[in-house]
Design a protein around this motif. Structure first.
Motif, short mmCIF file in Angstrom:
data_model
loop_
_atom_site.label_atom_id
_atom_site.label_comp_id
_atom_site.label_asym_id
_atom_site.label_seq_id
_atom_site.Cartn_x
_atom_site.Cartn_y
_atom_site.Cartn_z
N ARG A 141 78.88 45.89 40.71
CA ARG A 141 80.02 44.92 40.72
C ARG A 141 79.93 43.69 41.95
O ARG A 141 80.88 43.36 42.08
N GLN A 142 78.94 43.39 42.03
CA GLN A 142 78.71 42.23 42.88
C GLN A 142 77.63 41.16 42.79
O GLN A 142 76.80 41.61 41.95
N ILE A 143 77.77 40.14 43.27
CA ILE A 143 76.63 39.18 42.99
C ILE A 143 76.56 38.15 44.11
O ILE A 143 77.64 37.92 44.72
N SER A 144 75.14 37.97 44.49
CA SER A 144 75.04 36.88 45.53
C SER A 144 74.30 35.90 45.14
O SER A 144 73.15 35.77 44.11
N LEU A 145 75.02 34.82 45.21
CA LEU A 145 74.88 33.58 44.53
C LEU A 145 73.66 32.89 45.16
O LEU A 145 72.82 32.21 44.76
N ILE A 146 73.40 33.31 46.43
CA ILE A 146 72.28 32.72 47.42
C ILE A 146 70.86 33.58 47.21
O ILE A 146 69.85 33.53 47.83
N ALA A 147 71.12 34.87 46.65
CA ALA A 147 69.99 35.77 46.43
C ALA A 147 68.60 35.24 46.07
O ALA A 147 67.72 35.54 46.66
N SER A 168 82.55 39.83 45.15
CA SER A 168 82.69 41.19 44.52
C SER A 168 83.80 41.36 43.74
O SER A 168 84.80 40.78 43.95
N PHE A 169 83.71 42.10 42.65
CA PHE A 169 84.40 42.42 41.54
C PHE A 169 85.19 43.80 41.79
O PHE A 169 85.75 44.27 40.80
N LYS A 170 84.89 44.37 43.00
CA LYS A 170 85.53 45.58 43.16
C LYS A 170 86.95 45.63 43.44
O LYS A 170 87.57 44.69 44.01
N PHE A 228 65.62 38.57 37.15
CA PHE A 228 65.50 39.67 36.24
C PHE A 228 66.36 41.06 36.66
O PHE A 228 66.71 41.70 36.16
N THR A 229 66.24 41.12 38.16
CA THR A 229 67.07 42.29 38.61
C THR A 229 68.48 42.06 38.88
O THR A 229 69.34 43.09 39.11
N ALA A 230 68.79 40.76 38.94
CA ALA A 230 70.29 40.42 39.31
C ALA A 230 71.33 41.09 38.53
O ALA A 230 72.30 41.59 38.86
N PRO A 231 71.04 41.03 37.06
CA PRO A 231 71.91 41.62 36.04
C PRO A 231 72.20 43.04 36.53
O PRO A 231 73.34 43.73 36.33
N ILE A 232 71.20 43.81 36.70
CA ILE A 232 71.27 45.26 36.90
C ILE A 232 72.16 45.62 38.19
O ILE A 232 72.88 46.45 38.10
N ILE A 233 71.81 44.74 39.33
CA ILE A 233 72.51 44.89 40.36
C ILE A 233 73.93 44.60 40.36
O ILE A 233 74.98 45.27 40.90
N LEU A 235 73.19 41.95 54.43
CA LEU A 235 72.11 42.17 53.61
C LEU A 235 72.74 42.30 52.16
O LEU A 235 72.05 41.59 51.16
N LYS A 236 73.70 42.77 51.69
CA LYS A 236 74.26 42.62 50.56
C LYS A 236 74.87 41.36 50.15
O LYS A 236 74.41 40.72 48.84
#
Length: 268
Positions: free
Chosen positions: A198-204, A266-268, A188-193, A41-42
């Motif tokens: 500290r993660q980003i889903s390129l396919i979101a 993930s940048f963790k 618009f919600t992607a930056p907050i997530i 899901l993440k």
């Protein structure tokens, strides 16, 4: 009645992870499924669907208002507001739910005025209202996600759907509008997530487009499943089957897209 009364009903009808997905979408209940599915899901950027971040109600509001446009404007607004009210009562009156409902009604106003400046002004006033009366809300991630999603829909969401005599062309315009709404909210919600997790889903954006259209239908059929199923097992059974088919499609999308290499950073 509290959501706990109905979660067991849904669990009786559906297997995992379908049951956890529906309970998450309806009530924000923590997933009782495998860590692997939670990670999936993440990876595909759909975790927000099961935490009642407010995006669910924002999408519900926007899509119901769009699909009831063939009614009079007042009746369409009334149907949408009643839908929001029923959902709030159903899941329980809590701060995150009230925030989401508040933002949902704001989105409704934005969709029907068709005037971007007026909608932005209303958004700003609602922010001041929250700041004065509920200052603790500002630290809530769900509150920030709600505002971000609403801002995206105001700026880039579909305001009006082109109506023609061709049924298939109308369906195309409806799907296009729903996709545009979902994509605007997601961007618009992607930056907050990213800032908080500290993660980003390129396919979101793509994954949200594939499943967001079905979320309002899950809310409606999930509500009917839980309520009627609480009365009698066989009353809720047909609606549970509809939910199962939709949820199985969503599970397939999640599992399939999560296998694509390089879609999650993930940048963790």
């Amino acid at each position: 009645m509290t959501p706990k009364i109905f979660t067991s009903v849904i669990n009786n009808y559906l297997p995992e992870p379908q049951a956890s997905l529906l309970n998450g979408i309806l009530f924000g209940i923590n997933l009782k499924t495998t860590k692997e599915f939670y990670q999936q899901l993440k990876m595909v950027g759909l975790l927000h669907l099961v935490v009642l971040s407010g995006i669910n109600i924002t999408l519900l509001t926007s899509i119901i208002s769009q699909t009831t446009q063939f009614f009079s404007k007042k009746l369409s607004i009334l149907i949408t507001i009643i839908s929001i009210a029923f959902f709030v009562i159903f899941v329980g009156i809590k701060a995150p739910i009230l925030r989401a409902a508040f933002m949902g009604i704001l989105t409704l106003v934005a969709n029907y005025t068709g005037r971007k400046n007026y909608s932005l002004y209303a958004l700003f006033l609602s922010f001041l209202f929250s700041l004065i009366l509920f200052p603790s809300w500002l630290k809530s991630i769900s509150f920030q996600l709600s505002y971000a999603a609403t801002l995206g829909i105001i700026l880039f969401g579909e305001k009006k759907i082109k109506k023609t005599e061709n049924i298939f062309l109308n369906l195309y315009h409806q799907i296009k509008a729903d996709f545009k709404t979902s994509l605007a909210a997601q961007i618009f919600t992607a930056p907050i997530i990213f800032i908080y997790f500290r993660q980003i889903s390129l396919i979101a954006p793509f994954s949200n487009v594939l499943v967001s259209f079905f979320v309002p239908f899950l809310m409606v059929f999930g509500f009917l499943t839980a309520v009627l199923g609480k009365i009698n097992f066989y009353l809720g059974f047909p609606f549970a089957w509809v939910c199962y088919l939709i949820l199985s499609y969503m599970v397939w999308v999640i599992e399939t897209l999560s296998k694509i290499p390089g879609i999650f950073i993930s940048f963790k």
